[in-house]
Design an enzyme around this catalytic site. Sequence first.
Site, PDB file in Angstrom:
ATOM      1  N   GLY A  70     -62.979  36.032  24.112  1.00  0.00           N
ATOM      2  CA  GLY A  70     -61.893  36.624  24.164  1.00  0.00           C
ATOM      3  C   GLY A  70     -60.510  35.799  24.823  1.00  0.00           C
ATOM      4  N   THR A  71     -61.004  34.918  25.640  1.00  0.00           N
ATOM      5  CA  THR A  71     -60.131  34.172  26.366  1.00  0.00           C
ATOM      6  C   THR A  71     -59.442  33.275  25.149  1.00  0.00           C
ATOM      7  OG1 THR A  71     -61.175  34.095  28.437  1.00  0.00           O
ATOM      8  CG2 THR A  71     -59.715  32.282  28.167  1.00  0.00           C
ATOM      9  N   HIS A 201     -69.598  39.793  24.000  1.00  0.00           N
ATOM     10  CA  HIS A 201     -70.510  40.084  25.126  1.00  0.00           C
ATOM     11  C   HIS A 201     -70.276  41.371  25.868  1.00  0.00           C
ATOM     12  CE1 HIS A 201     -68.057  38.620  28.811  1.00  0.00           C
ATOM     13  NE2 HIS A 201     -67.612  38.182  27.890  1.00  0.00           N
ATOM     14  N   THR A 237     -67.579  22.794  15.047  1.00  0.00           N
ATOM     15  CA  THR A 237     -68.760  23.505  14.286  1.00  0.00           C
ATOM     16  C   THR A 237     -69.150  24.894  14.897  1.00  0.00           C
ATOM     17  OG1 THR A 237     -69.939  21.327  13.985  1.00  0.00           O
ATOM     18  CG2 THR A 237     -71.347  23.288  13.543  1.00  0.00           C
ATOM     19  N   CYS A 325     -63.828  39.204  36.317  1.00  0.00           N
ATOM     20  CA  CYS A 325     -63.127  37.862  35.972  1.00  0.00           C
ATOM     21  C   CYS A 325     -62.498  37.488  37.127  1.00  0.00           C
ATOM     22  CB  CYS A 325     -62.478  37.968  34.672  1.00  0.00           C
ATOM     23  SG  CYS A 325     -63.265  38.442  33.488  1.00  0.00           S
TER      24      CYS A 325
HETATM   25  N1  PLP Z   1     -59.386  40.363  27.869  1.00  0.00           N
HETATM   26  C1  PLP Z   1     -60.104  41.342  28.599  1.00  0.00           C
HETATM   27  C2  PLP Z   1     -59.454  42.519  28.375  1.00  0.00           C
HETATM   28  C3  PLP Z   1     -61.219  41.108  29.175  1.00  0.00           C
HETATM   29  O1  PLP Z   1     -61.794  42.252  29.797  1.00  0.00           O
HETATM   30  C4  PLP Z   1     -61.912  39.965  29.054  1.00  0.00           C
HETATM   31  C5  PLP Z   1     -63.376  39.763  29.874  1.00  0.00           C
HETATM   32  O2  PLP Z   1     -63.514  40.385  30.938  1.00  0.00           O
HETATM   33  C6  PLP Z   1     -61.331  39.026  28.288  1.00  0.00           C
HETATM   34  C7  PLP Z   1     -60.184  39.123  27.631  1.00  0.00           C
HETATM   35  C8  PLP Z   1     -62.072  37.646  28.268  1.00  0.00           C
HETATM   36  O3  PLP Z   1     -63.146  37.481  27.532  1.00  0.00           O
HETATM   37  P1  PLP Z   1     -64.229  36.384  27.443  1.00  0.00           P
HETATM   38  O4  PLP Z   1     -65.225  36.611  28.654  1.00  0.00           O
HETATM   39  O5  PLP Z   1     -64.927  36.628  26.030  1.00  0.00           O
HETATM   40  O6  PLP Z   1     -63.404  35.071  27.374  1.00  0.00           O
END
Ligand code: PLP
Length: 379
Positions: A70-71, A201, A237, A325
């Site tokens: 996500g990040t 995840h 990759t 996070c």
């Molecule tokens: N965006 C949201 C809304 C999230 O809840 C999270 C993770 O908690 C992320 C982005 C980041 O995702 P990743 O952990 O896959 O980098």
Amino acid sequence: MRCYFNNAATTKVSEAVINEMLPCFSTDYGNPSSVGKTGRDAARILYTARRRIAEAIHCDEREVLFTSGGTESDVMALWGTVLASGREKKHILSTRIEHKAILSTLEAISDRKLADVTYLEPDRNGLVSAEEFTRSIRTDTILASVMYANNETGMIQPVSEIGRICRERGILFHTDAVQAVGHIPVDVCRDHIDLMSVSAHKMHGPKGVGALYIRNGIKLKPVLTGGGQERGLRAGTENVPAIAGFGKAIEIASKDMARVNEALTKKRDRIIRALIESIPGTMLNGTVSGRLPSNVNVSFEGVSGQQLLMMLDMEGIEASLGSACAAGSPEPSHVLAAMGVPGELIGSSLRFTLSAFTTDGEVDRLLTVLPSLVNKLRQ
Ligand code: PLP
């Protein structure tokens, strides 16, 4: 028995997903860019996963780009758009309740004087307003980034309406749908989405893999440059085992969604009702309807959330303070603060997040243990 109520932070990888991944470490270990049978087999695995993701979000598989999660998808969407949009300074619209992956990236863009950013405030229930969104549009607005469902409160934002407004005005619309895809029905066409971040995840897939949906025809500048993988937009990759697992996880999540959500909604509402009835001074952050079926976020007046979290952990119950996070940092939740939750209540808030694997037994135990711990802390 450990009771796991921290599924918004991450989820257990399901057995079917592990089984899908395992051959990619032994027999199907090829590099998808290689000439030769092992390479072609790996490329086929990527194709299957891409197709499963495309089916889940209703797009063409060529519009799905694999990332490390996500990040990275958030960073790629924002930087990719800004770098592709020419030299003059532009305007971006976002919200105060975004994940740090969005907020920190927008801060970096704005620090470099590449864009002005306007952040919409949510209301007391954690919702941003489409009317305020329209009022905040400027003639130089090129991009909007509004999350689909909030990771702390679970509140589902008016994404479809905001997407429609953006499409009418020619503004690119990105949504961070990390907490939504695999949890509630998401359709990039219905919701007029141009760019969308997804992570595996959060839906019983592996960590370190995600996707960015890029609507056909949209041009981004690559942030990771190198070997030209993923249509030249994301070099490196591909993580074939993780991608295979991601594809399986999203397929299962889509297939089981209606059934799982019916069960989750019952559990969620039972927790909310029982906590409010049995613990005086309990307040739900956000509303009962309009939130993810898996999310309960509550404040317990006069109680330290941090202490309560530790006491629950000693009882074998895992929850979280706002978002995991940001949980390593002692900062109070920026989301609850933006909603206007008073400081002392922010510090007394906990998030309980459920998954398809949450049992009634775990809920029973939570509801037995929590009231007595809150009482103990209040004494
Ligand atoms: N965006 C949201 C809304 C999230 O809840 C999270 C993770 O908690 C992320 C982005 C980041 O995702 P990743 O952990 O896959 O980098």
